[in-house]
Design a protein around this motif. Structure first.
Motif, PDB file in Angstrom:
ATOM      1  N   GLU A 255       0.825  -1.206   0.000  1.00 47.21           N
ATOM      2  CA  GLU A 255       0.000   0.000   0.000  1.00 47.21           C
ATOM      3  C   GLU A 255       0.862   1.260   0.000  1.00 47.21           C
ATOM      4  O   GLU A 255       0.462   2.295  -0.530  1.00 47.21           O
ATOM      5  CB  GLU A 255      -0.942   0.001   1.202  1.00 47.21           C
ATOM      6  N   PHE A 256       2.046   1.191   0.599  1.00 54.32           N
ATOM      7  CA  PHE A 256       2.946   2.349   0.577  1.00 54.32           C
ATOM      8  C   PHE A 256       3.254   2.739  -0.864  1.00 54.32           C
ATOM      9  O   PHE A 256       3.450   3.922  -1.171  1.00 54.32           O
ATOM     10  CB  PHE A 256       4.248   2.032   1.313  1.00 54.32           C
ATOM     11  N   PHE A 257       3.295   1.742  -1.764  1.00 57.71           N
ATOM     12  CA  PHE A 257       3.636   2.011  -3.156  1.00 57.71           C
ATOM     13  C   PHE A 257       2.483   2.734  -3.863  1.00 57.71           C
ATOM     14  O   PHE A 257       2.692   3.741  -4.548  1.00 57.71           O
ATOM     15  CB  PHE A 257       3.958   0.696  -3.872  1.00 57.71           C
ATOM     16  N   SER A 258       1.253   2.260  -3.666  1.00 56.34           N
ATOM     17  CA  SER A 258       0.103   2.927  -4.295  1.00 56.34           C
ATOM     18  C   SER A 258      -0.091   4.323  -3.725  1.00 56.34           C
ATOM     19  O   SER A 258      -0.387   5.277  -4.464  1.00 56.34           O
ATOM     20  CB  SER A 258      -1.166   2.088  -4.126  1.00 56.34           C
ATOM     21  N   ASP A 259       0.083   4.478  -2.400  1.00 58.51           N
ATOM     22  CA  ASP A 259      -0.022   5.810  -1.802  1.00 58.51           C
ATOM     23  C   ASP A 259       1.071   6.732  -2.325  1.00 58.51           C
ATOM     24  O   ASP A 259       0.823   7.917  -2.604  1.00 58.51           O
ATOM     25  CB  ASP A 259       0.087   5.717  -0.276  1.00 58.51           C
ATOM     26  N   GLY A 260       2.288   6.179  -2.456  1.00 57.81           N
ATOM     27  CA  GLY A 260       3.401   6.992  -2.942  1.00 57.81           C
ATOM     28  C   GLY A 260       3.199   7.457  -4.365  1.00 57.81           C
ATOM     29  O   GLY A 260       3.480   8.618  -4.704  1.00 57.81           O
ATOM     30  N   LEU A 261       2.709   6.558  -5.226  1.00 52.49           N
ATOM     31  CA  LEU A 261       2.453   6.955  -6.608  1.00 52.49           C
ATOM     32  C   LEU A 261       1.351   8.012  -6.679  1.00 52.49           C
ATOM     33  O   LEU A 261       1.415   8.936  -7.496  1.00 52.49           O
ATOM     34  CB  LEU A 261       2.054   5.738  -7.441  1.00 52.49           C
ATOM     35  N   THR A 262       0.343   7.868  -5.821  1.00 54.59           N
ATOM     36  CA  THR A 262      -0.721   8.881  -5.772  1.00 54.59           C
ATOM     37  C   THR A 262      -0.138  10.245  -5.439  1.00 54.59           C
ATOM     38  O   THR A 262      -0.451  11.258  -6.087  1.00 54.59           O
ATOM     39  CB  THR A 262      -1.773   8.504  -4.715  1.00 54.59           C
ATOM     40  N   ALA A 381      11.331   2.685  -4.805  1.00 57.13           N
ATOM     41  CA  ALA A 381      10.451   2.040  -3.829  1.00 57.13           C
ATOM     42  C   ALA A 381      10.903   2.334  -2.401  1.00 57.13           C
ATOM     43  O   ALA A 381      10.076   2.531  -1.498  1.00 57.13           O
ATOM     44  CB  ALA A 381      10.406   0.530  -4.074  1.00 57.13           C
ATOM     45  N   LEU A 382      12.204   2.375  -2.178  1.00 57.45           N
ATOM     46  CA  LEU A 382      12.726   2.690  -0.845  1.00 57.45           C
ATOM     47  C   LEU A 382      12.341   4.109  -0.423  1.00 57.45           C
ATOM     48  O   LEU A 382      12.000   4.357   0.743  1.00 57.45           O
ATOM     49  CB  LEU A 382      14.248   2.528  -0.824  1.00 57.45           C
ATOM     50  N   VAL A 383      12.383   5.055  -1.351  1.00 57.00           N
ATOM     51  CA  VAL A 383      11.983   6.429  -1.052  1.00 57.00           C
ATOM     52  C   VAL A 383      10.487   6.494  -0.730  1.00 57.00           C
ATOM     53  O   VAL A 383      10.067   7.165   0.224  1.00 57.00           O
ATOM     54  CB  VAL A 383      12.344   7.358  -2.223  1.00 57.00           C
ATOM     55  N   LEU A 384       9.669   5.778  -1.517  1.00 58.89           N
ATOM     56  CA  LEU A 384       8.229   5.770  -1.246  1.00 58.89           C
ATOM     57  C   LEU A 384       7.939   5.181   0.127  1.00 58.89           C
ATOM     58  O   LEU A 384       7.114   5.698   0.884  1.00 58.89           O
ATOM     59  CB  LEU A 384       7.495   4.974  -2.321  1.00 58.89           C
ATOM     60  N   ARG A 385       8.628   4.097   0.473  1.00 58.11           N
ATOM     61  CA  ARG A 385       8.429   3.483   1.780  1.00 58.11           C
ATOM     62  C   ARG A 385       8.904   4.426   2.895  1.00 58.11           C
ATOM     63  O   ARG A 385       8.261   4.558   3.939  1.00 58.11           O
ATOM     64  CB  ARG A 385       9.167   2.147   1.867  1.00 58.11           C
ATOM     65  N   GLY A 386      10.023   5.099   2.674  1.00 53.78           N
ATOM     66  CA  GLY A 386      10.536   6.032   3.669  1.00 53.78           C
ATOM     67  C   GLY A 386       9.568   7.167   3.948  1.00 53.78           C
ATOM     68  O   GLY A 386       9.360   7.549   5.106  1.00 53.78           O
ATOM     69  N   ARG A 387       8.949   7.704   2.897  1.00 52.10           N
ATOM     70  CA  ARG A 387       7.971   8.786   3.101  1.00 52.10           C
ATOM     71  C   ARG A 387       6.761   8.292   3.881  1.00 52.10           C
ATOM     72  O   ARG A 387       6.230   9.003   4.739  1.00 52.10           O
ATOM     73  CB  ARG A 387       7.551   9.362   1.749  1.00 52.10           C
ATOM     74  N   ALA A 388       6.309   7.072   3.581  1.00 52.72           N
ATOM     75  CA  ALA A 388       5.159   6.524   4.298  1.00 52.72           C
ATOM     76  C   ALA A 388       5.485   6.329   5.774  1.00 52.72           C
ATOM     77  O   ALA A 388       4.680   6.656   6.657  1.00 52.72           O
ATOM     78  CB  ALA A 388       4.738   5.198   3.666  1.00 52.72           C
ATOM     79  N   VAL A 389       6.661   5.836   6.061  1.00 51.56           N
ATOM     80  CA  VAL A 389       7.073   5.610   7.447  1.00 51.56           C
ATOM     81  C   VAL A 389       7.224   6.936   8.187  1.00 51.56           C
ATOM     82  O   VAL A 389       6.775   7.091   9.333  1.00 51.56           O
ATOM     83  CB  VAL A 389       8.397   4.818   7.484  1.00 51.56           C
ATOM     84  N   ALA A 390       7.850   7.910   7.543  1.00 50.01           N
ATOM     85  CA  ALA A 390       8.122   9.194   8.197  1.00 50.01           C
ATOM     86  C   ALA A 390       6.845   9.881   8.665  1.00 50.01           C
ATOM     87  O   ALA A 390       6.854  10.613   9.664  1.00 50.01           O
ATOM     88  CB  ALA A 390       8.888  10.105   7.253  1.00 50.01           C
TER      89      ALA A 390
END
Length: 687
Positions: A255-262, A381-390
């Motif tokens: 889900e972090f990936f779909s949220d990040g792309l959004t 993908a690592l950047v998208l996951r990092g933003r979701a975590v932050a």
């Protein structure tokens, strides 16, 4: 058939309950006069409720229950009934009307009667009213508090019989007279679809926040479907919101990936000249809700909605996107993309161009809207996951996000955004003292690397400006970076607020408030309302600050920062009981946070509870990396002039991040006449 099958769907209405105080005593003395009072109540209630677009549900002897499609109409009708009830007849000294109003869910029986929490709560609230008063719930107050002509007086929290928790209530003092045109206007229709409690809260908060920030005369849901208007002025077209794309992957953790792309698509569209895009926080507030598209459009003040889905499998991604007319719900455009992950930025560019074409936005030139930031899908993908975590906002999440950004940089050392995001997290870790203040230097090196790789990266300029403002006290350079960031991304609310902080520190109060207002206009369902409250607080407009903090609390009821600052505002307004109750809530949520402990000590000190303030200060001093500026605020509240100045001296000497508030914070009004304070201002570059 079960009993519940006899009722219709739940709906959200303003419930209005009135009765006559002193009726029993009047009836025991003069039965005829008592009957006249009841007859007059029935006559006035029927007349005024109908005139204001409501419905009298039932008359209960000396009481009346009514429903309205809007809080506005319910409030106007209540005051009109109170005026009409007191305009004629005898026995007024022995009997008076009291009315309670609540906004809540109800169920209607076949005979038209109403049931449910909304009715029960309205009945309990009306019982808190004194003779002659109209009292409303917090939900009603939030709808009306910013509208011209409505005036309230807070009565604080009241325990209500049958309810588990106290309810905050307000006395309604006045409402604007309804013009002939208003009285004939169509009242807003209640939402007939079943909404979750969270959805209702979001919609109520969205309307309240939007009213508070536009500075216009009114903003309501009166228009027929499709009309996106504010005070009769049509919003400049085109306007758009990007809702969170649904994760269609078999792995829920993607889900972090779909949220990040959004979010990336939203940011790309925000760069399109002439297109106004709702900010991320406001759009994501509707994630997982059942709110109708037209209601989302109204809440975010946009005419179009983008939504879709993302499926990520191995090295490929399938994206479906569609553009919807928010007013009608009709699909204007839809397309699916099945690509390699390495092509993800090209897909974002294609989607953005297609949407711009559908909205007839003129795109000057053929330059890509979405730049290829990295050729390594794993680094992306690592950047998208990092933003979701932050976004979790905890010290632990900051550490995890920093680790993810470092991994992304290891995979692609040329990834400018990864360097900028690493700098951002390091900077805030140092600011909140999660790491030593030396973290600023690593943050500076990381953001300088990002700017060397991509001088046009807006977030890098924002981070560099914040470091110059908070740590370097190089205010002119900070403003250069903020203005550059705004030129690259004028729709980013974070830049507007970052610049508001700078302007306030420099004493440019009205400009700071305007910048903070702009941040909330761009992102009304975010933390920006709290930030606006800070600007009002430091501008000396404490009542407005408290109102902004209260609105922020509706959006983030568990935030220790909002609670702590609201408590400070209450203290300065002399509302010490409210302040203590609020700061105790903050302590329960974040017992070791510096902001919580400092505010706790201040609130106790200002309430005259010095021993408790000293204990809270002692607990604060036990924490690591305590800001001497925060300690100085407590000494100031305790009235200790010498210790206040000594800690401020230390704060300036150590270049404490918070010390740049010296020129404007009201906490130190008691020592501003001391020559030593003026010297500190000059040393901090604030004179």
């Amino acid at each position: 058939m079960s009993p519940s099958d006899a009722f219709g769907a739940r709906r959200l209405v303003a419930v209005w309950f009135a009765d006559v105080v002193g009726f029993t005593r009047l009836a025991s003395v003069d039965e005829d006069a008592a009957l006249e009072v009841v007859a007059e109540l029935h006559r006035v209630a029927r007349s005024e409720v109908e005139r204001h677009g409501g419905r009298v549900v039932k008359l209960l002897g000396d009481g009346a229950l009514a429903e309205f499609d809007s809080a506005d109409s319910a409030a106007r009708a209540a005051l009109a009934v109170r005026r009409g009830f007191g305009s004629s007849g005898e026995g007024r000294e022995a009997a008076a009307l009291r009315i309670g109003i609540h906004l809540g869910d109800v169920l209607a029986s076949p005979d038209g009667d109403l049931y449910g929490d909304g009715v029960n709560t309205a009945s309990r609230i009306h019982g808190t009213a004194a003779p002659g008063e109209v009292v409303v719930s917090d939900d009603v107050w939030r709808q009306l508090r910013r509208r011209p002509g409505f005036q309230f007086q807070s009565l604080g929290e009241r325990p209500l019989r049958g309810l588990d928790e106290p309810v905050t209530v307000h006395r309604l003092l006045s409402a604007p007279e309804r013009s002939e045109r208003d009285s004939s206007a169509e009242e807003p229709k209640p939402l007939r679809r079943s909404l979750s409690r969270r959805s209702i809260a979001i919609m109520v908060a969205a309307v309240a926040v939007a009213i508070s920030l536009t500075g216009l005369v009114a903003w309501s849901l009166r228009e027929p479907p499709g009309a996106i208007a504010v005070a009769g002025v049509v919003e400049p077209a085109p306007t758009i919101a990007v809702l969170p794309f649904e994760n269609m992957s078999s792995d829920p953790e993607q889900e972090f990936f779909s949220d990040g792309l959004t979010e990336e698509l939203l940011n790309v569209l925000a760069q399109v000249p002439g297109l106004r895009v709702a900010a991320r926080t406001s759009s994501f507030a509707f994630k997982g809700t059942n709110v109708p598209i037209d209601s989302i459009g109204r809440a975010l003040r946009v005419a179009h909605i983008v939504e879709g889905s993302v499926r990520k499998v191995d090295g490929r991604v399938r994206i479906k996107a569609q553009l919807i007319d928010a007013a009608t719900g009709y699909q204007l455009w839809s397309r699916s993309y099945d690509r390699e992950l390495v092509d993800i930025f090209a897909v974002q560019d294609e989607i953005s161009r297609a949407i711009a074409d559908q909205l007839r936005v003129d795109l000057a030139g053929d330059a890509p809207l979405a730049k290829q930031e990295t050729a390594d899908p794993e680094a992306h993908a690592l950047v998208l996951r990092g933003r979701a975590v932050a976004r979790q906002g905890t010290p632990e999440s900051y550490v995890e996000a920093v680790g993810l950004y470092r991994q992304a940089i290891e995979r692609d050392p040329e990834y400018a955004r990864a360097h900028a995001l690493l700098a951002d997290r390091l900077m805030w870790q140092a600011y909140f003292r999660y790491i030593p203040r030396e973290g600023y230097e690593e943050a500076r090196a990381a953001v300088d690397r990002a700017l060397a790789l991509d001088p046009e990266l807006a977030i890098a300029h924002t981070v560099r400006g914040v470091i110059a403002n908070l740590h370097d006290w190089d205010f002119s350079r900070a403003d250069e970076h903020f203005l550059r960031s705004l030129s690259l991304g004028p729709g980013d609310p974070a830049v507007h607020y970052s610049r508001a902080l700078l302007l306030m520190r420099l004493g440019r109060r009205e400009e700071a408030i305007q910048a903070a207002h702009r941040a909330v206009e761009l992102d009304p369902l975010s933390f920006a309302e709290h930030n606006l409250g800070l600007m009002y607080l430091y501008a000396g407009r404490t009542e407005r600050a408290a109102e902004a903090f209260e609105a922020a609390l509706a959006l983030a009821p568990d935030s220790p920062h909002v609670l702590a600052n609201l408590a400070r505002a209450y203290s300065w307004l002399g509302r010490h009981a409210d302040a203590i109750r609020t700061v105790e809530r903050a302590r329960a949520r974040a017992p070791g946070a510096h902001v919580t402990l400092a505010s706790l000590a201040q609130v106790y000190a200002l309430a005259g509870r010095g021993s408790e303030a000293e204990r809270a200060l002692a607990t604060l001093l036990e924490q690591p990396e305590v800001s001497p500026f925060r300690v100085a605020t407590v000494h100031a509240a305790l009235g200790d002039r010498e210790r206040t100045l000594a800690m401020l001296e230390k704060a300036v000497e150590e270049r404490d991040d918070h010390a740049s508030w010296l020129a404007v914070t009201p906490e130190f009004d008691g020592v501003r006449d001391d020559p030593r304070f003026e010297r500190l201002l000059r040393r901090a570059g604030l004179r």
